[in-house]
Motif scaffolding. Sequence first.
Motif, mmCIF file in Angstrom:
data_model
loop_
_atom_site.group_PDB
_atom_site.id
_atom_site.type_symbol
_atom_site.label_atom_id
_atom_site.label_comp_id
_atom_site.label_asym_id
_atom_site.label_seq_id
_atom_site.Cartn_x
_atom_site.Cartn_y
_atom_site.Cartn_z
ATOM 1 N N ILE A 1 0.841 -1.204 0.000
ATOM 2 C CA ILE A 1 0.000 0.000 0.000
ATOM 3 C C ILE A 1 0.874 1.252 0.000
ATOM 4 C CG2 ILE A 1 -1.659 1.307 1.375
ATOM 5 C CD1 ILE A 1 -2.676 -1.537 2.349
ATOM 6 N N ARG B 1 1.301 4.011 -2.985
ATOM 7 C CA ARG B 1 0.924 5.416 -2.753
ATOM 8 C C ARG B 1 2.096 6.338 -3.095
ATOM 9 N NH1 ARG B 1 -3.797 6.196 -1.107
ATOM 10 N NH2 ARG B 1 -5.025 4.887 0.291
ATOM 11 N N MET C 1 -2.674 -4.202 -1.498
ATOM 12 C CA MET C 1 -3.782 -3.315 -1.793
ATOM 13 C C MET C 1 -4.863 -4.092 -2.521
ATOM 14 S SD MET C 1 -3.187 0.477 -3.245
ATOM 15 C CE MET C 1 -3.768 1.739 -2.118
ATOM 16 N N THR D 1 -12.076 1.370 4.903
ATOM 17 C CA THR D 1 -10.710 1.638 4.446
ATOM 18 C C THR D 1 -10.725 2.381 3.115
ATOM 19 O OG1 THR D 1 -8.550 0.653 3.952
ATOM 20 C CG2 THR D 1 -10.470 -0.592 3.227
ATOM 21 N N ASP E 1 -7.716 2.229 1.621
ATOM 22 C CA ASP E 1 -6.525 1.576 1.079
ATOM 23 C C ASP E 1 -6.892 0.543 0.018
ATOM 24 O OD1 ASP E 1 -4.652 3.041 2.427
ATOM 25 O OD2 ASP E 1 -4.536 1.666 4.128
#
Lengths: 419, 419
Positions: free
Chosen positions: B139, B143, B340, B361, B363
């Motif tokens: 994750i 990002r 993810m 979430t 995420d």
Amino acid sequence: MVQDRVKVVYLVETPYSLRRAAEVIAGEQSTGTFTAVPGETDELKGKHGARVENIVELETVDEPSLPGSKTPPGHDGLYRRGLVTVSFPLHNFGPSIPNLMSAIAGNLYELQELSGLRLVDLELPDAFAARYPGPKFGIEGTRRLTGVSDRPILGTIVKPSIGLAMEDLQRIIMDVSEAGLDFIKDDELNANPPYAPLDLKVKSVMEAIERAADATGKKIMYAFNITGDIEEMKRNHDLVVKAGGNCVMVSIMSIGLAGLAHLNGYSEVPIHGHRNQWGMLTRSPLLGFEFSAYQKLCRLAGADHLHVNGLNSKFYESNDSVVRSIQACVTPMHGGYATMPVVSSAQWAGTAPATYAATSTVDVMHLAGGGILAHPDGAAAGFESMKLGWEAAVKGIPLEEYAESYPALKRAIEKYGKG
Amino acid sequence: MVQDRVKVVYLVETPYSLRRAAEVIAGEQSTGTFTAVPGETDELKGKHGARVENIVELETVDEPSLPGSKTPPGHDGLYRRGLVTVSFPLHNFGPSIPNLMSAIAGNLYELQELSGLRLVDLELPDAFAARYPGPKFGIEGTRRLTGVSDRPILGTIVKPSIGLAMEDLQRIIMDVSEAGLDFIKDDELNANPPYAPLDLKVKSVMEAIERAADATGKKIMYAFNITGDIEEMKRNHDLVVKAGGNCVMVSIMSIGLAGLAHLNGYSEVPIHGHRNQWGMLTRSPLLGFEFSAYQKLCRLAGADHLHVNGLNSKFYESNDSVVRSIQACVTPMHGGYATMPVVSSAQWAGTAPATYAATSTVDVMHLAGGGILAHPDGAAAGFESMKLGWEAAVKGIPLEEYAESYPALKRAIEKYGKG
């Protein structure tokens, strides 16, 4: 067949018409017939679209086999079954097993338009044969290495499957070698465990094999379970070959077809293909794969031997299904790719006649645990009884009659034939 | 948990008692409780035997879910369901995913004592974490590479999936980059086909990405489908990385968990894990695997992103099941292994609130095809509407209310919200 298309036969169940279901299948796995996307021209569809080639209607049922299907407006409550043949342009994915799988299986099993889907047959263009060399040993190579020409390769499995001390394993190998067996294999549960690392096992096993061979003049084939991660498998294989080993075994579902093809790229001994976990893909009758289709991919990827269960086994599988698997494995493919079906589970001399009657082949590996080792007169008599069982089968003489002249067979029938 | 045992929870259906079924499972996959084999001592069983840890009885049914089960003498016609927890000594197989699979799945799905078996949960000792490093990006890394910190990564899929000319593909990339999207991926049907070889595709795509990045200041993440045989996959990966690509995609079921772990050994960019073919292992409710269990193995093997379907998708899967998968993927594991979840299929701004409400979430990677690209005011408005959908979800403001202030969202609701 047309050489530029892959042909797949699916057993389909659907609340829609079979025609509609077939078109959804073809569209989902190629150009997406039912979703209008900009750029999806007729030319593109013509060149890349999957095509519905044939539909054979079968029975209808009142209840969906699998959950999650949606029904069309005004649904009559019936779910139609049929065999749907779809062809895919080879140039959509090329002769690549991994990408073939994404095309011919892909998302199909999840479609709401289907309440059942099973891939039951598969025809591949020769381009796959050019890309995947297949088994290096197969039936002929395995016969050469074992010195067995005119009957099944007869063997057994190391038991207990787990936790055996090296000296006990050596004793078992000495015993079965002295009994004359052609073949012995690791259990699929036993590969390279911390309590008995493969290097130690290979050393101990080969020592026993060579010692037995000195005494008997025959070197038994031992399938070392080298199942593991990709690079570990290479190390394991090299370890076996360097020590003079003559067979490696892998759990195909554990390493994947890509892993098997990779192993086949460097392997120097026959690959014994175990199919544990296979039940997951096949036990639901309207889901997954039929083994007669799947085995083609295993052969392309290089399996010299392929497990198929056995008649009257301890597993759920019907005898018909086992027979179909054996027949499929011995059916020629692209002019080669011979693989030896491995018949096992609750086998003994008495399972030979039915196996032969249904398949007309002795090109099988026939494995028995108790059926050989627990023979009342010992493993040598157990092995003898298996040979006699196949002799009777091939000669077409009833087992009981043949046993009149052969005590090893007679005693086997007394012990195992009451089940 | 006890660190030297693997714990597995099975959903079991059996014509026998659950206790008996549980013991058959434990015996079959370790020391073989029900078959007396010489050498199978109590000491060996104590050291290597699988153990029944817990049994939770559930409902009984009148019909077996799967074919081929045998019934005990005097069977009452009932098939008992329950959750059975079995633990396996780690030292039977060591921290090896391929050999773990042979142990915890193995022949179980074929047992006659069971009329249903589904692996629903799995707890692995930390030794697996020591052996398998898991996702390198996860994750946080995804990002970082996309520059998106506080909302889902929003993206789309190249369509048509097959047959697109390179200049059309370039145009699509320019368009979605200009629209501001974070991510775009190849279709799983499109990897390295003869009509559009990967090297040509990589060159064309990267050219378009760089050109768009020069204009927008943002480099979109593109998941190149590198699915293929083991060595080909390495070549494909290197091709992508050398050209400046920032993500690779694989069909996990096509390359196997061993293939995925191998890729993760050398990968330099996030691995986008597609799960096509998964339906085969999961759609029959009393067979196969639950994704919440299977995803643990995918994470160990290195998947940075993992497809989980989406709420209200075009597939058979229930929303509850999708939610369980998302929750499972974002649940910590061995203090790491963040992956993810990728939510896709029939998605648009309006599927954000329910997804967030059920999972709490952001995420996730949220992919929409038509839900972004077919927005009446264009792809930029489509992307904007997705962001707004998630904003509304996180703020707990009803979508329709939030749309009062935002035309892009309002127009999305008008177009997609009538279904």
